[in-house]
Motif scaffolding. Structure first.
Motif, PDB file in Angstrom:
ATOM      1  N   ASP A 101      64.166  -6.830   6.381  1.00 18.41           N
ATOM      2  CA  ASP A 101      63.265  -8.169   7.459  1.00 18.41           C
ATOM      3  C   ASP A 101      62.302  -8.463   6.559  1.00 18.41           C
ATOM      4  O   ASP A 101      61.282  -8.080   5.728  1.00 18.41           O
ATOM      5  N   PRO A 102      62.072  -9.801   7.060  1.00 13.50           N
ATOM      6  CA  PRO A 102      61.079 -10.964   6.512  1.00 13.50           C
ATOM      7  C   PRO A 102      59.999 -10.926   6.974  1.00 13.50           C
ATOM      8  O   PRO A 102      59.196 -11.471   6.199  1.00 13.50           O
ATOM      9  N   ARG A 103      59.401 -10.242   8.088  1.00 11.75           N
ATOM     10  CA  ARG A 103      57.789 -10.036   8.737  1.00 11.75           C
ATOM     11  C   ARG A 103      57.279  -9.496   7.381  1.00 11.75           C
ATOM     12  O   ARG A 103      57.189  -8.836   6.383  1.00 11.75           O
ATOM     13  N   ASP A 104      55.759 -10.551   8.250  1.00  8.44           N
ATOM     14  CA  ASP A 104      54.873  -9.370   7.105  1.00  8.44           C
ATOM     15  C   ASP A 104      54.192  -8.292   8.198  1.00  8.44           C
ATOM     16  O   ASP A 104      55.018  -8.713   8.495  1.00  8.44           O
ATOM     17  N   VAL A 105      53.082  -7.137   7.503  1.00  4.39           N
ATOM     18  CA  VAL A 105      53.329  -6.371   8.367  1.00  4.39           C
ATOM     19  C   VAL A 105      51.451  -5.430   8.176  1.00  4.39           C
ATOM     20  O   VAL A 105      50.865  -6.315   6.820  1.00  4.39           O
ATOM     21  N   LEU A 106      50.852  -5.622   8.733  1.00  9.83           N
ATOM     22  CA  LEU A 106      49.395  -5.006   9.296  1.00  9.83           C
ATOM     23  C   LEU A 106      48.962  -3.797   9.528  1.00  9.83           C
ATOM     24  O   LEU A 106      50.113  -3.251  10.134  1.00  9.83           O
ATOM     25  N   TYR A 183      52.040  -2.981  12.420  1.00  6.76           N
ATOM     26  CA  TYR A 183      51.854  -3.796  13.585  1.00  6.76           C
ATOM     27  C   TYR A 183      52.556  -4.478  12.713  1.00  6.76           C
ATOM     28  O   TYR A 183      52.110  -5.490  10.866  1.00  6.76           O
ATOM     29  N   TYR A 184      53.894  -4.993  13.439  1.00  5.98           N
ATOM     30  CA  TYR A 184      54.875  -6.473  12.793  1.00  5.98           C
ATOM     31  C   TYR A 184      54.092  -7.601  13.197  1.00  5.98           C
ATOM     32  O   TYR A 184      54.294  -7.958  14.262  1.00  5.98           O
ATOM     33  N   LEU A 185      54.085  -8.713  11.834  1.00  3.74           N
ATOM     34  CA  LEU A 185      53.218  -9.891  12.691  1.00  3.74           C
ATOM     35  C   LEU A 185      54.034 -10.859  12.991  1.00  3.74           C
ATOM     36  O   LEU A 185      55.207 -10.727  12.290  1.00  3.74           O
ATOM     37  N   ASP A 186      53.958 -11.488  14.369  1.00  2.90           N
ATOM     38  CA  ASP A 186      54.659 -12.344  14.593  1.00  2.90           C
ATOM     39  C   ASP A 186      55.477 -13.344  13.837  1.00  2.90           C
ATOM     40  O   ASP A 186      54.646 -14.325  13.194  1.00  2.90           O
ATOM     41  N   ILE A 187      56.971 -13.669  13.508  1.00  2.00           N
ATOM     42  CA  ILE A 187      57.095 -14.131  12.437  1.00  2.00           C
ATOM     43  C   ILE A 187      56.712 -16.020  12.908  1.00  2.00           C
ATOM     44  O   ILE A 187      56.671 -16.961  12.293  1.00  2.00           O
ATOM     45  N   PHE A 190      53.430 -16.195  12.092  1.00  3.78           N
ATOM     46  CA  PHE A 190      52.463 -16.215  10.862  1.00  3.78           C
ATOM     47  C   PHE A 190      53.946 -16.091   9.801  1.00  3.78           C
ATOM     48  O   PHE A 190      55.015 -15.146   9.456  1.00  3.78           O
ATOM     49  N   THR A 191      53.970 -17.163   9.408  1.00  7.03           N
ATOM     50  CA  THR A 191      55.534 -17.743   8.033  1.00  7.03           C
ATOM     51  C   THR A 191      55.315 -16.734   7.320  1.00  7.03           C
ATOM     52  O   THR A 191      54.405 -16.585   6.534  1.00  7.03           O
ATOM     53  N   THR A 258      61.578 -22.742   9.397  1.00 11.04           N
ATOM     54  CA  THR A 258      60.216 -23.384   9.735  1.00 11.04           C
ATOM     55  C   THR A 258      59.545 -23.423   8.810  1.00 11.04           C
ATOM     56  O   THR A 258      59.972 -23.363   7.312  1.00 11.04           O
ATOM     57  N   GLY A 259      59.018 -24.490   8.378  1.00 13.43           N
ATOM     58  CA  GLY A 259      57.945 -24.819   6.944  1.00 13.43           C
ATOM     59  C   GLY A 259      56.346 -24.431   7.509  1.00 13.43           C
ATOM     60  O   GLY A 259      56.477 -24.949   8.643  1.00 13.43           O
ATOM     61  N   MET A 260      55.431 -23.878   6.490  1.00  8.99           N
ATOM     62  CA  MET A 260      54.048 -24.280   7.156  1.00  8.99           C
ATOM     63  C   MET A 260      53.290 -24.490   5.566  1.00  8.99           C
ATOM     64  O   MET A 260      53.478 -23.751   4.664  1.00  8.99           O
ATOM     65  N   VAL A 261      51.899 -24.967   5.694  1.00 10.67           N
ATOM     66  CA  VAL A 261      51.242 -25.589   4.796  1.00 10.67           C
ATOM     67  C   VAL A 261      49.966 -25.154   5.101  1.00 10.67           C
ATOM     68  O   VAL A 261      49.895 -25.485   6.754  1.00 10.67           O
ATOM     69  N   ALA A 262      49.145 -24.195   5.070  1.00  9.05           N
ATOM     70  CA  ALA A 262      47.754 -24.108   5.434  1.00  9.05           C
ATOM     71  C   ALA A 262      46.798 -24.370   4.095  1.00  9.05           C
ATOM     72  O   ALA A 262      47.326 -24.864   3.119  1.00  9.05           O
ATOM     73  N   SER A 263      45.465 -24.840   4.216  1.00  8.56           N
ATOM     74  CA  SER A 263      44.692 -24.679   4.263  1.00  8.56           C
ATOM     75  C   SER A 263      43.924 -23.475   3.590  1.00  8.56           C
ATOM     76  O   SER A 263      44.428 -22.382   3.984  1.00  8.56           O
ATOM     77  N   PRO A 264      43.131 -23.782   2.357  1.00 11.22           N
ATOM     78  CA  PRO A 264      43.095 -22.072   2.025  1.00 11.22           C
ATOM     79  C   PRO A 264      42.199 -21.254   3.055  1.00 11.22           C
ATOM     80  O   PRO A 264      42.200 -20.153   3.086  1.00 11.22           O
ATOM     81  N   ASP A 265      41.548 -22.035   3.280  1.00 13.45           N
ATOM     82  CA  ASP A 265      40.373 -21.098   4.931  1.00 13.45           C
ATOM     83  C   ASP A 265      41.414 -21.097   5.948  1.00 13.45           C
ATOM     84  O   ASP A 265      40.462 -20.403   6.953  1.00 13.45           O
ATOM     85  N   GLY A 266      41.955 -21.406   6.178  1.00 15.72           N
ATOM     86  CA  GLY A 266      42.985 -21.329   7.487  1.00 15.72           C
ATOM     87  C   GLY A 266      42.515 -22.210   8.486  1.00 15.72           C
ATOM     88  O   GLY A 266      42.635 -22.162   9.523  1.00 15.72           O
ATOM     89  N   SER A 267      41.539 -23.108   8.024  1.00 14.84           N
ATOM     90  CA  SER A 267      41.207 -23.975   9.173  1.00 14.84           C
ATOM     91  C   SER A 267      41.983 -25.472   9.844  1.00 14.84           C
ATOM     92  O   SER A 267      41.764 -26.076  10.514  1.00 14.84           O
ATOM     93  N   GLU A 268      43.230 -25.639   8.563  1.00  9.79           N
ATOM     94  CA  GLU A 268      44.419 -25.666   9.640  1.00  9.79           C
ATOM     95  C   GLU A 268      45.605 -25.966   8.922  1.00  9.79           C
ATOM     96  O   GLU A 268      45.860 -25.382   7.504  1.00  9.79           O
ATOM     97  N   VAL A 269      46.810 -24.573   9.707  1.00  9.99           N
ATOM     98  CA  VAL A 269      47.678 -24.798   9.211  1.00  9.99           C
ATOM     99  C   VAL A 269      48.656 -26.017  10.024  1.00  9.99           C
ATOM    100  O   VAL A 269      49.101 -26.315  11.524  1.00  9.99           O
TER     101      VAL A 269
END
Length: 312
Positions: A101-106, A183-187, A190-191, A258-269
Motif C-alpha cells: 500500500d503506497p498511501r500515508d496513514v494518519l 485513517y488512510y490519506l487519499d492518494i 496526498f501524494t 502524478t507529481g507533486m511539489v510544494a512550498s514547505p509551509d504548504g501555502s502552494e502545492v
C-alpha cells in the motif's frame, strides 16, 4: 557453496523487509546459504535532530551502500522511498518487489479522519512532504518533529500528548499493526513519496549471478512505476531538497503518474498528471518533470534552496 550476505538497517521494520527478500530468494534458489547483516546508518544513530537538518534520504542507505562496494555484503535491501534518485557508481537496482500500500496513514487513538481533528491539533512527523501537504489541507495544524522507529513514533501519541502521527501504510502493514485507528490519506490529495511501499534490491554492477537471480523476483509492474517516479525525482530535485512526491500506477496498458511539489509551509502545492504506454515509463517521468517546471516547480525549487529532503 556461496553464502549470500544481505545488508539491512537494524530497525525492526528493516529486518522484516530483509527477511521478506531472503524468503523470496530461498524459495527460488534454495541451494545457497543466506545471512542478514545488520548495519547501523547515520540516520539511525542521530535521533536528536530532524533528518532535514542533517542530510535527508541518503542517511538511511549510505553505510549499507559502502558495505556493498567494499564487498562485506552482497546485496542491500532498501525501502525505495529512502533511496536517493541515483545509485552510486558501481551499484545498481537489480529488482524492485511488488509494492505494498503506497498511501500515508494518519494514526490517532480513535481513527479520526483528518477533518475530524480538533482545531490546532498536533501531529507528529519529520517529513517535509507530509508537513507541506498536511498544512495545505489544514493550516491550523501544529506539526511536531518526531524521530525513531515505528513503535517509538506511535508511542509519542501518548508520551508527547500528540493528537496523531503520520506514517507510511506499507511499514505498518508489514509489521502487522491493527488498522482500526488508522485513517488512510487519499492518494489523490496526498501524494506519496517516490517509491513509497516498494522494496529495492541493490547489488554490485559486476555481480552477474545475483543480477540473474533477481530477475526471478523482480515485479515488472512495480519496477516500471517506481523507476518512472525516480526519473521525475532526479530531474526535479537536483541539489535542492524540497517537499516532493510522485506516484505511478498501471491502468490497463497505460502508466498514469502524478507529481507533486510544494512550498514547505504548504501555502502552494503544484500537482500534475501524465500518462502513456506502460513501457514508456522513463519518458513519462521525464515529461511529468518538464510539465511541472512549466507550472512553476522551478520557482518552488529556488525558494527551498536551504531545505532538506524526504524523511521517513
Amino acid at each position: 557453496m556461496r553464502k549470500i550476505k544481505i545488508g539491512s538497517r537494524a530497525s525492526e521494520l528493516a529486518l522484516v523487509q530483509a527477511e521478506m527478500i531472503m524468503k523470496m530468494l530461498k524459495e527460488k534458489f534454495p541451494q545457497y546459504d543466506y545471512e542478514i547483516i545488520k548495519i547501523k546508518t547515520l540516520g539511525d544513530k542521530i535521533l536528536d535532530k530532524t533528518l532535514s537538518k542533517i542530510g535527508g534520504k541518503g542517511l538511511f542507505v549510505k553505510e549499507i551502500q559502502t558495505a556493498l562496494l567494499e564487498e562485506s555484503v552482497d546485496l542491500a535491501v532498501h525501502s525505495m522511498k529512502d533511496m536517493p534518485a541515483e545509485s552510486p557508481e558501481g551499484l545498481m537496482l537489480a529488482a524492485i518487489t511488488e509494492r505494498e500500500d503506497p498511501r500515508d496513514v494518519l494514526v490517532t487513538k480513535s481513527g479520526k479522519a483528518l477533518e475530524e481533528l480538533s482545531t490546532n491539533a498536533s501531529i507528529g512527523t519529520s517529513s517535509l512532504r507530509r508537513k507541506a501537504q498536511l498544512l495545505n489541507l489544514r493550516k491550523d495544524l501544529v506539526l511536531k518533529d518526531i524521530r525513531g522507529n515505528v513503535a517509538t513514533r506511535l508511542n509519542k501519541i501518548d508520551t508527547e500528548g500528540l493528537d496523531a502521527v503520520t506514517l507510511a501504510a506499507a511499514g505498518l502493514k508489514r509489521l502487522g499493526y491493527d488498522d482500526s485507528n488508522f485513517y488512510y490519506l487519499d492518494i489523490e490529495a496526498f501524494t506519496p513519496a517516490v517509491g513509497q511501499g516498494a522494496l529495492g534490491c541493490e547489488i554490485r554492477r559486476n555481480d552477474q549471478m545475483l543480477y540473474d537471480m533477481f530477475q526471478e523476483i523482480n515485479h515488472k509492474e512495480t519496477y516500471n512505476c517506481v523507476m518512472g517516479e525516480r526519473v521525475f525525482l532526479k530531474l526535479l530535485e537536483g541539489g535542492c531538497h524540497i517537499p516532493i512526491g510522485a506516484y505511478a500506477q498501471k491502468v490497463g496498458e497505460e502508466l498514469w503518474m502524478t507529481g507533486m511539489v510544494a512550498s514547505p509551509d504548504g501555502s502552494e502545492v503544484i500537482r500534475h498528471k501524465e500518462k502513456g504506454n506502460f513501457e514508456d515509463f522513463l519518458k513519462i517521468g521525464t515529461k511529468l518533470a518538464e510539465e511541472m517546471v512549466k507550472l512553476g516547480a522551478k520557482r518552488l525549487l529556488a525558494s527551498c534552496e536551504n531545505e532538506r529532503g524526504e524523511i521517513l
